[in-house]
Design a protein around this motif. Structure first.
Motif, PDB file in Angstrom:
ATOM      1  N   GLY A  39       0.828  -1.203   0.000  1.00  0.00           N
ATOM      2  CA  GLY A  39       0.000   0.000   0.000  1.00  0.00           C
ATOM      3  C   GLY A  39       0.864   1.256   0.000  1.00  0.00           C
ATOM      4  N   ALA A  40       1.974   1.230   0.769  1.00  0.00           N
ATOM      5  CA  ALA A  40       2.883   2.377   0.825  1.00  0.00           C
ATOM      6  C   ALA A  40       3.624   2.539  -0.503  1.00  0.00           C
ATOM      7  CB  ALA A  40       3.882   2.191   1.969  1.00  0.00           C
ATOM      8  N   PHE A  41       4.043   1.413  -1.073  1.00  0.00           N
ATOM      9  CA  PHE A  41       4.724   1.405  -2.365  1.00  0.00           C
ATOM     10  C   PHE A  41       3.809   2.000  -3.446  1.00  0.00           C
ATOM     11  CE2 PHE A  41       5.562  -0.987  -6.342  1.00  0.00           C
ATOM     12  CZ  PHE A  41       6.884  -0.645  -6.542  1.00  0.00           C
ATOM     13  N   PHE A  42       2.567   1.543  -3.410  1.00  0.00           N
ATOM     14  CA  PHE A  42       1.541   2.000  -4.339  1.00  0.00           C
ATOM     15  C   PHE A  42       1.343   3.514  -4.212  1.00  0.00           C
ATOM     16  CE2 PHE A  42      -3.284   1.792  -5.236  1.00  0.00           C
ATOM     17  CZ  PHE A  42      -3.089   2.040  -6.575  1.00  0.00           C
ATOM     18  N   TYR A  43       1.303   3.991  -2.983  1.00  0.00           N
ATOM     19  CA  TYR A  43       1.114   5.421  -2.728  1.00  0.00           C
ATOM     20  C   TYR A  43       2.266   6.245  -3.325  1.00  0.00           C
ATOM     21  CZ  TYR A  43       1.229   9.802  -0.170  1.00  0.00           C
ATOM     22  OH  TYR A  43       1.302  11.124   0.158  1.00  0.00           O
ATOM     23  N   GLU A  44       3.494   5.777  -3.114  1.00  0.00           N
ATOM     24  CA  GLU A  44       4.658   6.498  -3.652  1.00  0.00           C
ATOM     25  C   GLU A  44       4.607   6.591  -5.169  1.00  0.00           C
ATOM     26  OE1 GLU A  44       8.773   6.020  -1.697  1.00  0.00           O
ATOM     27  OE2 GLU A  44       7.646   4.204  -1.214  1.00  0.00           O
ATOM     28  N   LYS A  45       4.257   5.477  -5.810  1.00  0.00           N
ATOM     29  CA  LYS A  45       4.206   5.433  -7.269  1.00  0.00           C
ATOM     30  C   LYS A  45       3.047   6.280  -7.792  1.00  0.00           C
ATOM     31  CE  LYS A  45       7.612   2.629  -7.979  1.00  0.00           C
ATOM     32  NZ  LYS A  45       8.273   3.188  -6.787  1.00  0.00           N
ATOM     33  N   TYR A  46       1.965   6.258  -7.046  1.00  0.00           N
ATOM     34  CA  TYR A  46       0.757   6.978  -7.437  1.00  0.00           C
ATOM     35  C   TYR A  46       1.032   8.456  -7.626  1.00  0.00           C
ATOM     36  CZ  TYR A  46      -3.609   9.464  -6.405  1.00  0.00           C
ATOM     37  OH  TYR A  46      -4.653  10.329  -6.417  1.00  0.00           O
ATOM     38  N   GLU A  47       1.849   9.020  -6.751  1.00  0.00           N
ATOM     39  CA  GLU A  47       2.200  10.440  -6.861  1.00  0.00           C
ATOM     40  C   GLU A  47       2.875  10.749  -8.198  1.00  0.00           C
ATOM     41  OE1 GLU A  47       1.644  13.056  -4.582  1.00  0.00           O
ATOM     42  OE2 GLU A  47       0.235  11.556  -3.831  1.00  0.00           O
ATOM     43  N   GLU A  48       3.569   9.743  -8.751  1.00  0.00           N
ATOM     44  CA  GLU A  48       4.354   9.974  -9.960  1.00  0.00           C
ATOM     45  C   GLU A  48       3.521  10.013 -11.241  1.00  0.00           C
ATOM     46  OE1 GLU A  48       8.023   7.652 -10.334  1.00  0.00           O
ATOM     47  OE2 GLU A  48       7.900   7.310  -8.170  1.00  0.00           O
ATOM     48  N   LEU A  49       2.338   9.428 -11.231  1.00  0.00           N
ATOM     49  CA  LEU A  49       1.606   9.379 -12.502  1.00  0.00           C
ATOM     50  C   LEU A  49       0.143   9.688 -12.337  1.00  0.00           C
ATOM     51  CD1 LEU A  49       1.494   5.658 -13.656  1.00  0.00           C
ATOM     52  CD2 LEU A  49       1.041   6.567 -11.428  1.00  0.00           C
ATOM     53  N   ARG A  50      -0.126  10.535 -11.367  1.00  0.00           N
ATOM     54  CA  ARG A  50      -1.465  10.994 -11.097  1.00  0.00           C
ATOM     55  C   ARG A  50      -2.261  11.300 -12.360  1.00  0.00           C
ATOM     56  NH1 ARG A  50      -1.220  14.761  -6.029  1.00  0.00           N
ATOM     57  NH2 ARG A  50      -2.804  13.682  -4.875  1.00  0.00           N
ATOM     58  N   LYS A  51      -1.596  11.981 -13.335  1.00  0.00           N
ATOM     59  CA  LYS A  51      -2.350  12.586 -14.441  1.00  0.00           C
ATOM     60  C   LYS A  51      -3.072  11.574 -15.327  1.00  0.00           C
ATOM     61  CE  LYS A  51       1.973  13.390 -16.966  1.00  0.00           C
ATOM     62  NZ  LYS A  51       2.628  12.283 -16.300  1.00  0.00           N
ATOM     63  N   ASP A  52      -2.402  10.469 -15.698  1.00  0.00           N
ATOM     64  CA  ASP A  52      -3.223   9.536 -16.482  1.00  0.00           C
ATOM     65  C   ASP A  52      -3.511   8.239 -15.738  1.00  0.00           C
ATOM     66  OD1 ASP A  52      -0.610   9.218 -18.965  1.00  0.00           O
ATOM     67  OD2 ASP A  52      -0.652   8.699 -16.863  1.00  0.00           O
ATOM     68  N   LEU A  53      -3.813   8.449 -14.468  1.00  0.00           N
ATOM     69  CA  LEU A  53      -4.160   7.295 -13.650  1.00  0.00           C
ATOM     70  C   LEU A  53      -5.486   6.682 -14.104  1.00  0.00           C
ATOM     71  CD1 LEU A  53      -3.077   5.729 -11.197  1.00  0.00           C
ATOM     72  CD2 LEU A  53      -4.697   6.993  -9.810  1.00  0.00           C
ATOM     73  N   ARG A  54      -6.392   7.520 -14.578  1.00  0.00           N
ATOM     74  CA  ARG A  54      -7.712   7.006 -14.948  1.00  0.00           C
ATOM     75  C   ARG A  54      -7.619   6.034 -16.124  1.00  0.00           C
ATOM     76  NH1 ARG A  54     -12.708  10.900 -15.988  1.00  0.00           N
ATOM     77  NH2 ARG A  54     -12.514  11.062 -13.747  1.00  0.00           N
ATOM     78  N   LEU A  55      -6.899   6.461 -17.156  1.00  0.00           N
ATOM     79  CA  LEU A  55      -6.745   5.610 -18.334  1.00  0.00           C
ATOM     80  C   LEU A  55      -6.035   4.306 -17.971  1.00  0.00           C
ATOM     81  CD1 LEU A  55      -7.106   5.273 -21.341  1.00  0.00           C
ATOM     82  CD2 LEU A  55      -4.923   6.451 -21.681  1.00  0.00           C
ATOM     83  N   LEU A  56      -4.973   4.456 -17.162  1.00  0.00           N
ATOM     84  CA  LEU A  56      -4.228   3.271 -16.743  1.00  0.00           C
ATOM     85  C   LEU A  56      -5.140   2.323 -15.955  1.00  0.00           C
ATOM     86  CD1 LEU A  56      -1.508   1.778 -16.479  1.00  0.00           C
ATOM     87  CD2 LEU A  56      -1.098   3.069 -14.408  1.00  0.00           C
ATOM     88  N   THR A  57      -5.951   2.908 -15.074  1.00  0.00           N
ATOM     89  CA  THR A  57      -6.858   2.079 -14.277  1.00  0.00           C
ATOM     90  C   THR A  57      -7.818   1.303 -15.164  1.00  0.00           C
ATOM     91  OG1 THR A  57      -6.729   3.739 -12.543  1.00  0.00           O
ATOM     92  CG2 THR A  57      -8.466   2.097 -12.344  1.00  0.00           C
ATOM     93  N   ILE A  58      -8.378   1.995 -16.171  1.00  0.00           N
ATOM     94  CA  ILE A  58      -9.304   1.321 -17.081  1.00  0.00           C
ATOM     95  C   ILE A  58      -8.614   0.153 -17.780  1.00  0.00           C
ATOM     96  CG2 ILE A  58     -10.657   1.580 -19.216  1.00  0.00           C
ATOM     97  CD1 ILE A  58     -11.127   4.529 -18.312  1.00  0.00           C
TER      98      ILE A  58
END
Lengths: 125, 229
Positions: free
Chosen positions: B76-95
């Motif tokens: 969860g912590a690892f995920f959080y750190e990485k999340y900060e790096e690619l916030r902008k196209d997180l939606r597309l990646l999630t899909i």
């Protein structure tokens, strides 16, 4: 010998133990939620999501977790080696299925690779 | 004298020693010589040669696998750190990861049903695309055999690591983000290791795709198995 001692001293440093305690707390919360609501998802996965949410909304600072989480992730692969070794017990059980098994696993993996990649490639610039 | 205590030390010790040895061999840079795979094979050979039963080894093994619980939480912590790096196209990646992840579970269950494989294999393999600690937990949840899952998951990772990029290039995928996301979704951490070698962007995308798919598959597998079987 000295190096080993220093390594162990660092491995079990106060900050790391405290961070590990926090992680165990999240694990416990996850287990309790999983148990109370009879969820089909394991407590550790709920704990992971809880930890992410807590970090994102700054309920918990990253530096309180990082000393332990970095080490746990560093050794992550070691923790599941025993499961892999356990495969030896089941070897005879899956031996007779190895060909259809390999075909299904390879086909599914290639399909997953392609589907994920094509979605991003088609919609990204 | 309590001998089970000694076996526990032996189990932990041999695992760490073989892992360290496998890490040394990694320097030769041969893709299929994955250190985890090497360590597993090495320990199995060692136990067979000295005629040590798995149960004895597992006295220590079990102690190591207990740490998978907190280790998954730590992701969860690892995920959080990485999340900060690619916030902008997180939606597309999630899909992409959600569809890819569901596709991974549905297709393996479908293929195994088609090939008339027994139920315990379907339950053990449904989570084959995600990182081992999560996959093992999913398998326990749906009533499969975790040891089979662990072996297959690692095999999937090694396959993705060795052939994934080649396959994607052949299929005309050139986008770095797409390559990263695909490797992380289909071949978890071992695929991510390959993506990191490709560069920082595919590495980050792969890491986050791996985490996301861990969650997607954990949520979706029990549901899919419930409806399909």
């Amino acid at each position: 010998m000295h190096r080993v001692l220093n390594y162990l001293k660092d491995l079990f440093s106060w900050a790391r133990l405290k961070a590990f305690f926090f992680i165990l707390l999240f694990l416990l919360m996850g287990e309790v939620i999983s148990y109370l609501f009879a969820l089909p998802v394991g407590g550790n996965i709920i704990g992971m999501v809880l930890l992410f949410v807590a970090l994102k909304y700054k309920w918990v600072p990253l530096r309180a977790i990082k000393p332990a989480s970095d080490k746990l992730i560093e050794f992550l692969v070691v923790f599941f080696i025993p499961y892999g070794v356990g495969l030896m017990v089941y070897f005879d059980l899956i031996k007779s299925y190895w060909l259809p098994l390999s075909i299904a696993v390879i086909a599914s993996t290639l399909l997953t690779l392609y589907v994920t990649a094509i979605i991003l490639q088609k919609s990204g610039k | 004298m309590n001998f089970s205590f000694l076996w526990a030390i032996f189990g932990i010790g041999i695992t760490l020693v073989f892992y360290a040895l496998a890490g040394k061999i990694k320097r030769f840079k041969i893709a299929f010589l994955n250190p985890v795979l090497l360590a597993i094979v090495g320990i199995i050979v060692f136990l067979k040669v000295f005629d040590i039963p798995f149960e004895a080894y597992n006295k220590g093994g079990k102690i190591l696998t207990y740490f998978l619980g907190p280790a998954v939480v730590a992701l969860g912590a690892f995920f959080y750190e990485k999340y900060e790096e690619l916030r902008k196209d997180l939606r597309l990646l999630t899909i992409a990861v959600v569809i890819g992840g569901i596709c991974g579970v549905v297709s393996i269950v479908f293929f195994l049903l088609l090939l008339e494989m027994p139920m315990f294999l379907i339950q053990s393999l449904a989570s084959k695309s995600v990182t081992t600690p999560i996959a093992v937990e999913i398998t326990k949840n749906v009533g499969g055999i975790p040891d089979i899952t662990a072996g297959i998951v690692i095999a999937v990772g090694v396959f993705g690591n060795v052939f994934g990029l080649y396959f994607l290039n052949k299929m005309g995928i050139t986008n770095q983000r797409a390559i990263g996301a695909a490797l992380g979704t289909a071949a978890h951490g071992i695929g991510t290791a390959r993506a990191i070698e490709e560069g920082k962007i595919p590495g980050v995308y792969s890491g986050i795709a791996m985490c996301l798919n861990g969650i997607v598959t954990a949520v979706v597998t029990p549901v899919i198995l419930h409806f399909l079987l």
